[in-house]
Design a protein around this motif. Sequence first.
Motif, short mmCIF file in Angstrom:
data_model
loop_
_atom_site.label_atom_id
_atom_site.label_comp_id
_atom_site.label_asym_id
_atom_site.label_seq_id
_atom_site.Cartn_x
_atom_site.Cartn_y
_atom_site.Cartn_z
N UNK A 47 0.86 -1.17 0.00
CA UNK A 47 0.00 0.00 0.00
C UNK A 47 0.90 1.22 0.00
N UNK A 48 0.54 2.21 -0.80
CA UNK A 48 1.36 3.41 -0.91
C UNK A 48 1.27 4.24 0.36
N UNK A 49 2.16 5.21 0.47
CA UNK A 49 2.24 6.02 1.68
C UNK A 49 0.91 6.71 2.00
N UNK A 50 0.23 7.17 0.97
CA UNK A 50 -1.05 7.85 1.18
C UNK A 50 -2.21 6.90 1.33
N UNK A 51 -1.97 5.63 0.96
CA UNK A 51 -3.06 4.66 0.96
C UNK A 51 -3.84 4.62 -0.32
N UNK A 52 -3.44 5.43 -1.29
CA UNK A 52 -4.21 5.53 -2.51
C UNK A 52 -3.98 4.43 -3.52
N UNK A 53 -2.90 3.67 -3.33
CA UNK A 53 -2.62 2.59 -4.28
C UNK A 53 -2.32 1.32 -3.50
N UNK A 54 -2.92 0.24 -3.94
CA UNK A 54 -2.65 -1.07 -3.36
C UNK A 54 -2.30 -2.05 -4.47
N UNK A 55 -1.50 -3.02 -4.14
CA UNK A 55 -1.13 -4.07 -5.07
C UNK A 55 -1.15 -5.41 -4.34
N UNK A 56 -1.48 -6.46 -5.06
CA UNK A 56 -1.57 -7.79 -4.48
C UNK A 56 -0.92 -8.81 -5.41
N UNK A 57 -0.35 -9.82 -4.80
CA UNK A 57 0.06 -10.94 -5.62
C UNK A 57 -1.20 -11.68 -6.08
N UNK A 58 -1.12 -12.31 -7.23
CA UNK A 58 -2.31 -12.88 -7.84
C UNK A 58 -3.02 -13.90 -6.96
N UNK A 59 -2.26 -14.65 -6.19
CA UNK A 59 -2.85 -15.74 -5.41
C UNK A 59 -3.73 -15.26 -4.26
N UNK A 60 -3.60 -13.99 -3.87
CA UNK A 60 -4.40 -13.49 -2.75
C UNK A 60 -5.40 -12.42 -3.18
N UNK A 61 -5.32 -11.98 -4.42
CA UNK A 61 -6.21 -10.91 -4.88
C UNK A 61 -7.66 -11.37 -4.78
N UNK A 62 -8.48 -10.50 -4.18
CA UNK A 62 -9.88 -10.86 -3.97
C UNK A 62 -10.16 -11.53 -2.64
N UNK A 63 -9.11 -12.00 -1.97
CA UNK A 63 -9.28 -12.64 -0.67
C UNK A 63 -8.66 -11.81 0.45
N UNK A 64 -7.59 -11.11 0.16
CA UNK A 64 -6.89 -10.29 1.15
C UNK A 64 -7.11 -8.81 0.85
N UNK A 65 -7.15 -8.01 1.92
CA UNK A 65 -7.27 -6.57 1.77
C UNK A 65 -6.26 -5.88 2.67
N UNK A 66 -5.42 -5.04 2.08
CA UNK A 66 -4.44 -4.28 2.84
C UNK A 66 -4.98 -2.87 3.07
N UNK A 67 -4.74 -2.34 4.25
CA UNK A 67 -5.18 -0.98 4.56
C UNK A 67 -4.23 -0.37 5.56
N UNK A 68 -4.35 0.93 5.76
CA UNK A 68 -3.49 1.61 6.72
C UNK A 68 -4.23 2.78 7.33
N UNK A 69 -3.78 3.14 8.52
CA UNK A 69 -4.30 4.31 9.23
C UNK A 69 -3.09 5.13 9.65
N UNK A 70 -2.80 6.16 8.89
CA UNK A 70 -1.60 6.95 9.17
C UNK A 70 -1.68 7.70 10.50
#
Length: 117
Positions: free
Chosen positions: A50-73
């Motif tokens: 997840x980017x510093x601002x939280x505006x961009x996230x990326x996932x490896x294919x095997x977890x996309x749709x099952x995992x969610x990354x988030x942050x609270x600065x």
Amino acid sequence: VQLQASGGGLVQAGGSLRLSCTASELRFSCHNMAWFRQAPGREREFVASISASGGRTDYTASVRGRFTISRDNSKNAMTLQMSSLKPEDTAVYYCAAGETPMVYNYWGQGTLVTVSS
């Protein structure tokens, strides 16, 4: 700089877990954050970022749709919500931080996730 990962445990296949990573002595809002994992006998692999601002996230294919990354600065914290877990998700999960995209200079100690079939 300290990154503290927590939330791992034993869960049955199909279940959910929520991992957390808290940072100290780090300009958290200036760092991209990521989760990596290492299964027994295998190399460490990228899971999500997840980017510093939280505006961009990326996932490896095997977890996309099952995992969610988030942050609270405001809390210097990052989470990884994992759902529909599979035995192949079993690994030690590490959180990481870096200022340059895809370059991570700081690492947490890891938290073990075990998914039983």
